[in-house]
Design an enzyme around this catalytic site. Structure first.
Site: not given
Ligand SMILES: NC(=O)c1ccc[n+]([C@@H]2O[C@H](COP(=O)([O-])OP(=O)(O)OC[C@H]3O[C@@H](n4cnc5c(N)ncnc54)[C@H](O)[C@@H]3O)[C@@H](O)[C@H]2O)c1
Length: 249
Positions: A18, A37, A61-62, A88, A151, A160, A191
């Protein structure tokens, strides 16, 4: 095709999936984009393709504060103050319930998915204050709205859900500064991450999606462009669910 003219955007996790799709669409709509990234080779290739006048790749590296400081500095130096941030980058982590999840694996997911978004907002906000306008788009998940039975992914879900709360905290504090923040909650999108979780077309997961299919990345990019643009000028603190109807029931 100029919906993002004048926008200077940082998009994390832009080397595939994405994030890549958002970066391509942002440039097509007139934005200047800094792609970040861990995957340097692919990120640089995409930025080169988009052209140096429109795009820059910075390895990041975020989960690392120093990397965030460097990304903001490079964005300001090359394009000017940041007025759009798309947080993202994220990882799925292990599919494991509370009894099975290793402490180290839990912390890794939280470091990238949750702390990374906090650092992103914290170190980009001063630049947005300079710009006098800002739109923060934090990519959460449908797993930040509901739990998915059968899951188990406690660390992912925890991170999240946290994104949703942090987005609202920033939205309410910085509205007076003309800075908006909204979270995006994708369902199943085609993705590499999704291919890792199920298969390319979603396998049996599609039976839970009223629209009956996975989404293309471009369908999410359409929403992210809208949130980044001034077309969404009265939207802040919202949760944008884009899941083909999965969470209706
Ligand atoms: N694919 C889906 O169906 C889906 C659904 C809901 C939410 N999401 C979320 O959307 C976002 C993008 O997902 P995707 O499916 O495109 O994922 P993806 O795995 O295809 O791409 C993620 C990118 O993030 C990068 N990345 C990972 N860790 C990083 C780090 N520490 N620092 C910088 N970059 C890092 C990866 O190298 C990769 O290029 C993620 O936050 C994910 O949780 C995805």
């Amino acid at each position: 095709m100029e919906r993002l003219k004048g926008k200077i955007a940082i998009i994390t996790g832009a080397s595939q999936g994405m994030g890549e799709s958002h970066a391509r669409k942002f440039v097509a709509e007139g934005a200047k984009v800094v792609l970040t990234d861990l995957n340097e080779a692919r990120g640089r290739m995409i930025a080169d393709e988009l052209g140096t006048e429109n795009a820059l790749f910075v390895k990041q590296d975020v989960a690392k504060v120093e990397d965030w400081k460097n990304v903001v500095l490079q964005t300001e130096t090359v394009f000017g103050p940041v007025n759009v941030l798309v947080n993202n980058a994220g990882i799925l982590g292990p599919v494991a319930n509370a009894l099975e999840l290793e402490d180290e694996a839990y912390h890794k997911v939280i470091d990238i998915n949750q702390n990374g978004i906090f650092y992103g907002m914290k170190y980009t906000l001063p630049s947005m204050l300079k710009a006098g306008i800002g739109s923060i788009v934090n990519i959460s998940s449908i797993a930040g709205i509901v739990a998915i039975y059968g899951y188990p992914n406690l660390a992912y879900m925890g991170s999240k859900f946290a994104i949703r709360g942090m987005t609202k905290a920033v939205a309410v504090e910085f509205a007076k500064n003309n800075i908006r923040a909204n979270s995006v909650h994708p369902g199943f999108i085609k993705t590499p991450m999704m291919a890792q979780a199920t298969d390319e077309e979603g396998g049996s997961a599609t039976q839970f999606i009223p629209l009956g299919r996975l989404a293309e990345t471009s369908e999410v990019s359409n929403l992210v462009v809208f949130l980044a643009s001034d077309e969404s000028s009265y939207l802040t603190g919202t949760e944008q669910i884009i899941d083909g109807g999965m969470s209706i029931q």
